[in-house]
Design an enzyme around this catalytic site. Structure first.
Site, PDB file in Angstrom:
ATOM      1  N   ASP A  36       0.984  -1.035  -0.004  1.00 52.59           N
ATOM      2  CA  ASP A  36      -0.179   0.121  -0.011  1.00 52.59           C
ATOM      3  C   ASP A  36       0.848   1.201  -0.212  1.00 52.59           C
ATOM      4  O   ASP A  36       0.442   2.148   0.724  1.00 52.59           O
ATOM      5  CB  ASP A  36      -0.929   0.153   1.266  1.00 52.59           C
ATOM      6  CG  ASP A  36      -1.912   1.155   1.227  1.00 52.59           C
ATOM      7  OD1 ASP A  36      -2.509   1.444   0.062  1.00 52.59           O
ATOM      8  OD2 ASP A  36      -2.663   1.540   2.047  1.00 52.59           O
ATOM      9  N   ASP A  80       2.913   2.436   8.208  1.00 53.54           N
ATOM     10  CA  ASP A  80       1.826   1.382   7.985  1.00 53.54           C
ATOM     11  C   ASP A  80       2.310   0.284   7.526  1.00 53.54           C
ATOM     12  O   ASP A  80       1.943  -0.310   6.202  1.00 53.54           O
ATOM     13  CB  ASP A  80       0.849   2.113   7.053  1.00 53.54           C
ATOM     14  CG  ASP A  80       0.186   3.416   7.806  1.00 53.54           C
ATOM     15  OD1 ASP A  80       0.039   3.219   8.995  1.00 53.54           O
ATOM     16  OD2 ASP A  80      -0.403   4.233   7.169  1.00 53.54           O
TER      17      ASP A  80
END
Length: 331
Positions: A237, A254
């Protein structure tokens, strides 16, 4: 703004990413079931604290038990307010305690001190919501990951596995020389890690800054992607929203959804990462081709000039969803 974007030196060769991670009941789960007197007092104190009054959906009894265990073990001394709040997780600032073996003395998360985490060192406490997390999306990233073979299909098991997965991914990325927040401790659905920046003055995302040296920033990003791939991981991502700038450093964040290169959707995730990065830096005035970036990332001995030696594919480095890769299955 001005940035140096210096690259980290890899600390070590990553270990065995295929080692199955333990997601069984922890002491925090047992505390939550037992609910002893000290835990009951802790629960009341947390829920009475001003900054947690609106966080009932985050701090259920089992999560409070996990935080209680981290406090008992010395990883957290005191909580501050929220740094960020999302649908799946909230991040809080806290003061780190004198705990255990993590982080390593002298490291960023240790504040450069010789005895581990110093009491004055700010840390981030990331709490995943079990009830409101995107269960199906998480399963898409977990299924096919050899570290989680046979994991139960209920929401709690998936969220707890996801939290441990993020911790393991952060550890592995740091060993490979990728600048990520240093992981400190994990307990159930609660992750303690280095706080990059400060709650009052948070580190800004790459999407929020005016980059004076986009060529240098791109070189760092592609090198970090290559190091992750060499360590057997794909971010999954990666974009300008999952990279931050602090003190002239580019930090990848993340890492919860990062997958191993043998994940059945690894090729798709890598293509998406390359497309996102190429699109962003093209807007910054650099001619970046996503196919060239992919070739560089998957080339085991990439040319620093950015030109892949042989199209990015060799006998020892096939596509991520192939049978042969540049990353060994053995530690």
């Amino acid at each position: 703004m001005s940035e140096d974007f210096g690259l980290l030196e890899p600390a070590d060769q990553p270990g065995d990413e295929w080692e199955k991670l333990d997601v069984s009941d922890t002491e925090a789960d047992r505390i939550a079931r037992r609910q002893d007197r000290e835990f009951d007092e802790f629960r009341k104190r947390i829920k009475d604290t001003e900054q947690f009054k609106l966080q009932e959906s985050v701090f259920d009894d089992a999560t409070l038990a996990a935080v209680y265990k981290l406090v008992q073990d010395g990883y957290v001394d005191a909580f501050g307010g929220p740094v960020s709040t999302g649908k799946e997780a909230s991040v809080f600032e806290a003061l780190g305690g004198q705990a255990g073996e993590r982080p390593e003395p002298g490291s960023e998360a240790a504040g450069g001190g010789p005895e581990g985490v110093t009491p004055e060192r700010e840390v981030a406490v990331k709490v995943y919501r079990i009830n409101s997390s995107n269960f199906r999306q998480m399963r898409d990233y977990l299924e096919g990951d050899p570290r989680f073979d046979g994991i139960a299909s209920d929401k709690k098991a998936v969220v707890l596995a996801w939290t441990r997965k993020e911790f393991a991914n952060l550890e592995r990325a740091r060993k490979a020389g990728v600048r990520v927040p240093e992981p400190i401790a994990v307990q159930r659905n609660v992750l303690v890690m280095e706080l990059v920046g400060h709650a009052e003055e948070r580190a800004r995302r790459l999407s929020e800054v005016d980059i004076e040296n986009p060529e240098t920033a791109y070189e760092v990003v592609r090198e970090y992607m290559r190091r992750l791939y060499g360590a057997g991981l794909i971010h999954g991502d990666l974009s300008e929203y999952n990279m931050i700038i602090h003190d002239g450093e580019l930090v990848v964040i993340d890492m919860g959804q990062a997958v191993t290169i043998h994940h059945p959707n690894a090729g798709e995730f890598l293509d998406r990462d390359c497309e996102n990065v190429a699109t962003f830096f093209t807007r910054q005035g650099i001619d970046v081709d996503p196919d060239d970036l992919r070739a560089y990332v998957t080339e085991p001995d990439a040319d620093p000039s950015g030109e892949p030696a042989s199209g990015g594919k060799t006998e020892s480095n096939a596509e991520p969803d192939g049978k042969s890769t540049g990353a060994s299955d053995e530690a």
